[in-house]
Scaffold this motif. Structure first.
Motif, PDB file in Angstrom:
ATOM      1  N   GLN A 176      -4.120  -2.211  -6.169  1.00  0.00           N
ATOM      2  CA  GLN A 176      -2.957  -1.802  -5.793  1.00  0.00           C
ATOM      3  C   GLN A 176      -1.807  -2.847  -6.517  1.00  0.00           C
ATOM      4  O   GLN A 176      -0.862  -2.669  -7.383  1.00  0.00           O
ATOM      5  CB  GLN A 176      -2.690  -2.096  -4.243  1.00  0.00           C
ATOM      6  CG  GLN A 176      -3.219  -1.291  -3.451  1.00  0.00           C
ATOM      7  CD  GLN A 176      -4.391  -1.736  -2.893  1.00  0.00           C
ATOM      8  OE1 GLN A 176      -5.365  -2.036  -3.705  1.00  0.00           O
ATOM      9  NE2 GLN A 176      -4.696  -1.441  -1.575  1.00  0.00           N
TER      10      GLN A 176
ATOM     11  N   GLN B 112      -9.507  -1.175   5.439  1.00  0.00           N
ATOM     12  CA  GLN B 112      -8.696  -2.348   5.173  1.00  0.00           C
ATOM     13  C   GLN B 112      -8.477  -3.225   6.432  1.00  0.00           C
ATOM     14  O   GLN B 112      -8.437  -4.236   6.470  1.00  0.00           O
ATOM     15  CB  GLN B 112      -7.225  -1.999   4.494  1.00  0.00           C
ATOM     16  CG  GLN B 112      -6.518  -3.183   4.127  1.00  0.00           C
ATOM     17  CD  GLN B 112      -5.199  -2.689   3.474  1.00  0.00           C
ATOM     18  OE1 GLN B 112      -4.330  -2.436   4.303  1.00  0.00           O
ATOM     19  NE2 GLN B 112      -5.273  -2.520   2.015  1.00  0.00           N
TER      20      GLN B 112
ATOM     21  N   VAL C  23      -5.758   2.635   3.656  1.00  0.00           N
ATOM     22  CA  VAL C  23      -6.882   2.458   2.832  1.00  0.00           C
ATOM     23  C   VAL C  23      -8.244   2.277   3.841  1.00  0.00           C
ATOM     24  O   VAL C  23      -8.115   1.433   4.559  1.00  0.00           O
ATOM     25  CB  VAL C  23      -6.754   1.249   2.071  1.00  0.00           C
ATOM     26  CG1 VAL C  23      -7.918   0.714   1.309  1.00  0.00           C
ATOM     27  CG2 VAL C  23      -5.618   1.226   0.986  1.00  0.00           C
TER      28      VAL C  23
ATOM     29  N   ARG D 290      -6.782  -6.174  -2.454  1.00  0.00           N
ATOM     30  CA  ARG D 290      -5.578  -5.443  -2.811  1.00  0.00           C
ATOM     31  C   ARG D 290      -5.351  -5.510  -4.462  1.00  0.00           C
ATOM     32  O   ARG D 290      -4.284  -5.365  -4.925  1.00  0.00           O
ATOM     33  CB  ARG D 290      -4.336  -5.953  -2.291  1.00  0.00           C
ATOM     34  CG  ARG D 290      -4.044  -5.440  -0.844  1.00  0.00           C
ATOM     35  CD  ARG D 290      -2.743  -5.055  -0.567  1.00  0.00           C
ATOM     36  NE  ARG D 290      -2.565  -4.538   0.944  1.00  0.00           N
ATOM     37  CZ  ARG D 290      -2.609  -5.097   2.056  1.00  0.00           C
ATOM     38  NH1 ARG D 290      -3.032  -6.294   2.368  1.00  0.00           N
ATOM     39  NH2 ARG D 290      -2.798  -4.334   3.232  1.00  0.00           N
TER      40      ARG D 290
ATOM     41  N   ASP E 183       0.837  -1.269  -0.097  1.00  0.00           N
ATOM     42  CA  ASP E 183      -0.021   0.089  -0.009  1.00  0.00           C
ATOM     43  C   ASP E 183       0.786   1.191  -0.016  1.00  0.00           C
ATOM     44  O   ASP E 183       0.412   2.155  -0.712  1.00  0.00           O
ATOM     45  CB  ASP E 183      -0.868   0.096   1.289  1.00  0.00           C
ATOM     46  CG  ASP E 183      -2.028  -1.041   1.026  1.00  0.00           C
ATOM     47  OD1 ASP E 183      -2.217  -1.517  -0.071  1.00  0.00           O
ATOM     48  OD2 ASP E 183      -2.592  -1.433   2.264  1.00  0.00           O
TER      49      ASP E 183
ATOM     50  N   LEU F  86      -4.236   6.637  -1.522  1.00  0.00           N
ATOM     51  CA  LEU F  86      -5.106   5.529  -2.128  1.00  0.00           C
ATOM     52  C   LEU F  86      -6.686   5.447  -2.122  1.00  0.00           C
ATOM     53  O   LEU F  86      -7.363   4.907  -2.592  1.00  0.00           O
ATOM     54  CB  LEU F  86      -4.823   3.958  -1.450  1.00  0.00           C
ATOM     55  CG  LEU F  86      -3.159   3.882  -1.510  1.00  0.00           C
ATOM     56  CD1 LEU F  86      -2.800   2.501  -1.043  1.00  0.00           C
ATOM     57  CD2 LEU F  86      -3.043   4.155  -2.969  1.00  0.00           C
TER      58      LEU F  86
END
Ligand code: SF4
Length: 354
Positions: free
Chosen positions: A201, A142, A139, A198, A35, A169
């Motif tokens: 990402q 998350q 994030v 993810r 991240d 993000l």
């Protein structure tokens, strides 16, 4: 005022932003994970100058990786042209673990307070290197407790970065920061990621050739049950806990017996580590005549403790017989006292094991 950063950001944001319109410098908190890497990438793609800041501590599971990766991380970020600085979490962090304002996670991890701690330090560091803003790879949602919307707001406010902390993000799901409002950061080029996946990402890492550099390292011992139990014990019994003292918790088998701590090496590396750590009032012990562990005894050391530690030491040695001789002393080169004991029974171990 505690520093230039605070001074400039608090009292004359407009002047600063006007002056910096062409070349903002962002200080990014990087963990070595995906991240934070992608947060850096997102900003680099809009020509923001990015500097990395990584916090080290004995709680980081990647300690070994980071040893190479002071270079490793640098290599890792070199591709993006990002210089990385390293700071230590210091002894004051232990008070946060002991008594976090926003509580612990599943084990002894004070995640919200931890983020506030490092952001406050990052803010001071930003002032030293004259960075214009701070960003993170957080994030929304998350992590259920420390990365939900409410937690992100608390972190921002408590670290005195309200409206000034960029989360590239998840930015599109958050209120615009001052930097976006003033046009220093192009909001349209930020992301709106939410949740644990993810996928996005990884797509970006793949697209920009960073996937091989992605080091899935990261992890915190405070989230682990066994380590948390040792840490709780350490904070309870130590009047002056230090990060140096925490290092011992990562090695050996640990037992709390009355007021004493008994640590038993599990291999040669740990034995050597215990030898190197021994303080002047502490006692070392090992089985006589057979191969076995080094035992370190700290705290209140009386005959009862010596006896119990000797029984443990014999238990983990190569001794075949249930009874045997154990030597001990304060001088590692001359363990000049001895005691003959019986091995501790298996069923007794769990009562004292940390
Ligand atoms: S997991 Fe550990 S390092 Fe990460 S925020 Fe929580 S306490 Fe801090």
């Amino acid at each position: 005022m505690d520093n230039d950063f605070k001074e400039t950001m608090n009292s004359s944001d407009q002047i600063l932003l006007d002056a910096k319109k062409n070349a903002p410098v962002g200080l990014g908190l990087i963990s070595g994970g995906l991240d934070s890497l992608i947060a850096c990438l997102v900003l680099k793609l809009q020509n923001i100058e990015v500097i990395g800041l990584n916090f080290k501590s004995p709680f980081c599971i990647c300690d070994k990786a980071y040893k190479n990766a002071e270079c490793g991380l640098n290599l890792f970020y070199d591709k993006l042209g990002i210089k990385t600085h390293f700071l230590q979490k210091e002894d004051d962090y232990l008070q946060i673990i002991k008594n976090p304002k926003f509580g612990h996670g599943k084990n002894l991890n004070p995640c919200i307070d931890c983020r506030i701690y490092i952001l406050k330090k990052a803010k001071l560091f930003a002032s030293k290197i004259k960075a214009d803003f701070i960003f993170t790879g957080e994030v929304i949602d998350q992590r259920p407790k420390s990365q939900n919307l409410k937690a992100l707001r608390i972190i921002e406010e408590e670290s005195d970065l309200k409206g000034k902390l960029l989360r590239p993000l998840s930015a599109l799901l958050l209120k615009p920061t001052l930097l976006e409002k003033e046009g220093l950061i192009d909001r349209s080029k930020l992301l709106g990621i939410k949740g644990r996946s993810r996928k996005r990402q990884l797509e970006l890492a793949r697209k920009h050739g960073l996937l091989n550099d992605y080091n899935a390292c990261g992890g915190c011992l405070l989230t682990e049950k066994e380590f948390a139990s040792r840490m709780r014990d350490y904070l309870k019994y130590s009047s002056n806990p230090t990060m140096e003292g925490v290092k011992l918790l990562k090695h050996g088998r640990h037992f709390r017996y009355n007021g004493s701590k008994i640590v038993i090496g599990r291999n040669e590396l740990e034995n050597n580590f215990l030898l190197s750590l021994k303080g002047p009032d502490e006692v070392l012990m090992e089985a006589s005549d057979v191969k076995g562990p080094i035992t370190l005894i700290q705290g209140v050391i009386d005959e009862d403790v010596i006896n119990f530690a000797a029984r443990l030491t014999l238990r983990y040695s190569d001794a075949i017989n249930s009874k045997g001789k154990v030597i001990y002393g304060k001088n590692s080169n001359d363990l000049n006292e001895e005691v003959t004991v019986e091995k501790v029974k298996q069923e007794l171990l769990s009562s004292y094991l940390l």
